[in-house]
Design a protein around this motif. Structure first.
Motif, PDB file in Angstrom:
ATOM      1  N   GLY A 199       0.807  -1.216   0.000  1.00  0.00           N
ATOM      2  CA  GLY A 199       0.000   0.000   0.000  1.00  0.00           C
ATOM      3  C   GLY A 199       0.836   1.259   0.000  1.00  0.00           C
ATOM      4  O   GLY A 199       0.297   2.358  -0.058  1.00  0.00           O
ATOM      5  N   GLY A 200       2.151   1.091   0.050  1.00  0.00           N
ATOM      6  CA  GLY A 200       3.021   2.248   0.147  1.00  0.00           C
ATOM      7  C   GLY A 200       3.250   2.993  -1.148  1.00  0.00           C
ATOM      8  O   GLY A 200       3.742   4.127  -1.145  1.00  0.00           O
ATOM      9  N   SER A 201       2.933   2.354  -2.256  1.00  0.00           N
ATOM     10  CA  SER A 201       3.101   2.988  -3.563  1.00  0.00           C
ATOM     11  C   SER A 201       1.809   2.864  -4.337  1.00  0.00           C
ATOM     12  O   SER A 201       1.221   1.785  -4.415  1.00  0.00           O
ATOM     13  CB  SER A 201       4.242   2.322  -4.333  1.00  0.00           C
ATOM     14  OG  SER A 201       4.361   2.855  -5.633  1.00  0.00           O
ATOM     15  N   THR A 202       1.373   3.974  -4.914  1.00  0.00           N
ATOM     16  CA  THR A 202       0.153   3.979  -5.714  1.00  0.00           C
ATOM     17  C   THR A 202       0.402   4.682  -7.042  1.00  0.00           C
ATOM     18  O   THR A 202       1.342   5.480  -7.186  1.00  0.00           O
ATOM     19  CB  THR A 202      -0.996   4.680  -4.992  1.00  0.00           C
ATOM     20  OG1 THR A 202      -0.606   6.023  -4.668  1.00  0.00           O
ATOM     21  CG2 THR A 202      -1.379   3.941  -3.717  1.00  0.00           C
ATOM     22  N   TYR A 203      -0.465   4.376  -7.982  1.00  0.00           N
ATOM     23  CA  TYR A 203      -0.424   5.008  -9.305  1.00  0.00           C
ATOM     24  C   TYR A 203      -1.847   5.348  -9.712  1.00  0.00           C
ATOM     25  O   TYR A 203      -2.779   4.588  -9.453  1.00  0.00           O
ATOM     26  CB  TYR A 203       0.194   4.052 -10.329  1.00  0.00           C
ATOM     27  CG  TYR A 203      -0.012   4.524 -11.759  1.00  0.00           C
ATOM     28  CD1 TYR A 203      -1.059   4.019 -12.528  1.00  0.00           C
ATOM     29  CD2 TYR A 203       0.800   5.500 -12.301  1.00  0.00           C
ATOM     30  CE1 TYR A 203      -1.275   4.465 -13.807  1.00  0.00           C
ATOM     31  CE2 TYR A 203       0.594   5.955 -13.594  1.00  0.00           C
ATOM     32  CZ  TYR A 203      -0.452   5.435 -14.342  1.00  0.00           C
ATOM     33  OH  TYR A 203      -0.666   5.883 -15.621  1.00  0.00           O
ATOM     34  N   TYR A 204      -2.006   6.504 -10.370  1.00  0.00           N
ATOM     35  CA  TYR A 204      -3.317   6.931 -10.872  1.00  0.00           C
ATOM     36  C   TYR A 204      -3.195   7.390 -12.320  1.00  0.00           C
ATOM     37  O   TYR A 204      -2.235   8.073 -12.694  1.00  0.00           O
ATOM     38  CB  TYR A 204      -3.862   8.087 -10.037  1.00  0.00           C
ATOM     39  CG  TYR A 204      -4.161   7.717  -8.607  1.00  0.00           C
ATOM     40  CD1 TYR A 204      -3.221   7.932  -7.607  1.00  0.00           C
ATOM     41  CD2 TYR A 204      -5.384   7.154  -8.258  1.00  0.00           C
ATOM     42  CE1 TYR A 204      -3.484   7.595  -6.291  1.00  0.00           C
ATOM     43  CE2 TYR A 204      -5.664   6.805  -6.944  1.00  0.00           C
ATOM     44  CZ  TYR A 204      -4.707   7.027  -5.974  1.00  0.00           C
ATOM     45  OH  TYR A 204      -4.980   6.678  -4.678  1.00  0.00           O
ATOM     46  N   ALA A 205      -4.186   7.041 -13.097  1.00  0.00           N
ATOM     47  CA  ALA A 205      -4.281   7.614 -14.432  1.00  0.00           C
ATOM     48  C   ALA A 205      -4.548   9.106 -14.303  1.00  0.00           C
ATOM     49  O   ALA A 205      -5.193   9.555 -13.339  1.00  0.00           O
ATOM     50  CB  ALA A 205      -5.412   6.938 -15.205  1.00  0.00           C
ATOM     51  N   ASP A 206      -4.061   9.877 -15.254  1.00  0.00           N
ATOM     52  CA  ASP A 206      -4.229  11.330 -15.194  1.00  0.00           C
ATOM     53  C   ASP A 206      -5.703  11.725 -15.107  1.00  0.00           C
ATOM     54  O   ASP A 206      -6.053  12.711 -14.461  1.00  0.00           O
ATOM     55  CB  ASP A 206      -3.601  11.983 -16.424  1.00  0.00           C
ATOM     56  CG  ASP A 206      -2.082  11.956 -16.376  1.00  0.00           C
ATOM     57  OD1 ASP A 206      -1.459  12.154 -17.434  1.00  0.00           O
ATOM     58  OD2 ASP A 206      -1.515  11.733 -15.279  1.00  0.00           O
ATOM     59  N   SER A 207      -6.553  10.941 -15.732  1.00  0.00           N
ATOM     60  CA  SER A 207      -7.975  11.286 -15.800  1.00  0.00           C
ATOM     61  C   SER A 207      -8.680  11.188 -14.445  1.00  0.00           C
ATOM     62  O   SER A 207      -9.773  11.741 -14.288  1.00  0.00           O
ATOM     63  CB  SER A 207      -8.684  10.385 -16.811  1.00  0.00           C
ATOM     64  OG  SER A 207      -8.528   9.024 -16.451  1.00  0.00           O
ATOM     65  N   VAL A 208      -8.069  10.505 -13.483  1.00  0.00           N
ATOM     66  CA  VAL A 208      -8.744  10.326 -12.189  1.00  0.00           C
ATOM     67  C   VAL A 208      -7.961  10.924 -11.026  1.00  0.00           C
ATOM     68  O   VAL A 208      -8.438  10.914  -9.881  1.00  0.00           O
ATOM     69  CB  VAL A 208      -9.023   8.836 -11.903  1.00  0.00           C
ATOM     70  CG1 VAL A 208      -9.804   8.209 -13.058  1.00  0.00           C
ATOM     71  CG2 VAL A 208      -7.751   8.057 -11.621  1.00  0.00           C
ATOM     72  N   LYS A 209      -6.795  11.449 -11.299  1.00  0.00           N
ATOM     73  CA  LYS A 209      -5.972  12.034 -10.221  1.00  0.00           C
ATOM     74  C   LYS A 209      -6.733  13.137  -9.497  1.00  0.00           C
ATOM     75  O   LYS A 209      -7.362  13.982 -10.112  1.00  0.00           O
ATOM     76  CB  LYS A 209      -4.676  12.604 -10.797  1.00  0.00           C
ATOM     77  CG  LYS A 209      -3.606  11.585 -11.049  1.00  0.00           C
ATOM     78  CD  LYS A 209      -2.341  12.245 -11.584  1.00  0.00           C
ATOM     79  CE  LYS A 209      -1.270  11.219 -11.873  1.00  0.00           C
ATOM     80  NZ  LYS A 209      -0.065  11.835 -12.462  1.00  0.00           N
ATOM     81  N   GLY A 210      -6.676  13.096  -8.176  1.00  0.00           N
ATOM     82  CA  GLY A 210      -7.360  14.089  -7.364  1.00  0.00           C
ATOM     83  C   GLY A 210      -8.821  13.780  -7.103  1.00  0.00           C
ATOM     84  O   GLY A 210      -9.453  14.441  -6.272  1.00  0.00           O
ATOM     85  N   ARG A 211      -9.364  12.773  -7.802  1.00  0.00           N
ATOM     86  CA  ARG A 211     -10.780  12.416  -7.613  1.00  0.00           C
ATOM     87  C   ARG A 211     -10.939  11.008  -7.033  1.00  0.00           C
ATOM     88  O   ARG A 211     -11.861  10.757  -6.262  1.00  0.00           O
ATOM     89  CB  ARG A 211     -11.527  12.496  -8.937  1.00  0.00           C
ATOM     90  CG  ARG A 211     -11.518  13.865  -9.574  1.00  0.00           C
ATOM     91  CD  ARG A 211     -12.449  13.917 -10.785  1.00  0.00           C
ATOM     92  NE  ARG A 211     -12.046  13.007 -11.855  1.00  0.00           N
ATOM     93  CZ  ARG A 211     -12.844  12.052 -12.345  1.00  0.00           C
ATOM     94  NH1 ARG A 211     -14.059  11.873 -11.868  1.00  0.00           N
ATOM     95  NH2 ARG A 211     -12.400  11.278 -13.337  1.00  0.00           N
ATOM     96  N   PHE A 212     -10.057  10.106  -7.421  1.00  0.00           N
ATOM     97  CA  PHE A 212     -10.144   8.710  -6.981  1.00  0.00           C
ATOM     98  C   PHE A 212      -9.017   8.401  -5.999  1.00  0.00           C
ATOM     99  O   PHE A 212      -7.916   8.946  -6.118  1.00  0.00           O
ATOM    100  CB  PHE A 212     -10.014   7.762  -8.168  1.00  0.00           C
ATOM    101  CG  PHE A 212     -11.181   7.766  -9.126  1.00  0.00           C
ATOM    102  CD1 PHE A 212     -12.195   8.701  -9.059  1.00  0.00           C
ATOM    103  CD2 PHE A 212     -11.254   6.796 -10.121  1.00  0.00           C
ATOM    104  CE1 PHE A 212     -13.253   8.698  -9.950  1.00  0.00           C
ATOM    105  CE2 PHE A 212     -12.304   6.764 -11.012  1.00  0.00           C
ATOM    106  CZ  PHE A 212     -13.296   7.734 -10.930  1.00  0.00           C
TER     107      PHE A 212
END
Length: 126
Positions: A55-68
Motif C-alpha cells: 500500500g506504500g506505492s500507488t499510481y493513478y491515471a491522469d484522468s482520475v488524479k485528485g478524484r479517486f
C-alpha cells in the motif's frame, strides 16, 4: 490463481461518489500488487489506479488524479477504490486485477496482471 470479486458499482449522478471493493480469496493477499481497470463500450480496457503489496506505492491515471483514491486492507484481503466527483466519462465496467509482485511499485500495464474479477458496472448520469 487468486479469486477476485468486485462490488459497489451502481448508478450515480455527476458529482456524486461511489466506493468499489474487491475481495480476494487468497490468504497471501499481501503478496499481490493490485489494480483497478475500466472498460467503456467500444473502448479498450484502461488502467485507473494501482497499488503495491504494502500500500506504500500507488499510481493513478491522469484522468482520475485528485478524484479517486485506491487503498487496501491486507488484514481483510480487500482493496478499495473511492471515487469522488464522478463524471459521465467515468461510466464503464470496472475490474479489479492482481499479480504476484514484490516490487516497490505496482505494474501499470494490463498485460502484467494475471487474475481478474468479473467486473462491476459504474454509470454516471449527467
Amino acid at each position: 490463481q487468486v479469486q477476485l470479486v468486485e462490488s459497489g458499482g451502481g448508478l450515480v449522478q455527476a458529482g456524486g461518489s461511489l466506493r468499489l471493493s474487491c475481495a480476494a480469496s487468497e490468504r497471501t493477499f499481501r503478496d499481490y500488487a493490485m489494480g483497478w481497470f475500466r472498460q467503456a463500450p467500444g473502448k479498450e480496457r484502461e488502467i485507473v489506479a494501482a497499488i503495491s503489496w504494502s500500500g506504500g506505492s500507488t499510481y493513478y491515471a491522469d484522468s482520475v488524479k485528485g478524484r479517486f483514491t485506491i487503498s487496501r486492507d491486507n488484514a481483510k484481503n480487500t482493496m478499495y477504490l473511492q471515487m469522488n466527483s464522478l463524471k459521465p466519462e467515468d461510466t464503464a465496467v470496472y475490474y479489479c486485477a492482481a499479480v504476484l509482485w514484490g516490487g516497490l511499485n505496482p505494474p501499470r500495464v494490463y498485460s502484467a496482471y494475471r487474475s481478474w474479477g468479473q467486473g462491476t458496472q459504474v454509470t454516471v448520469s449527467s
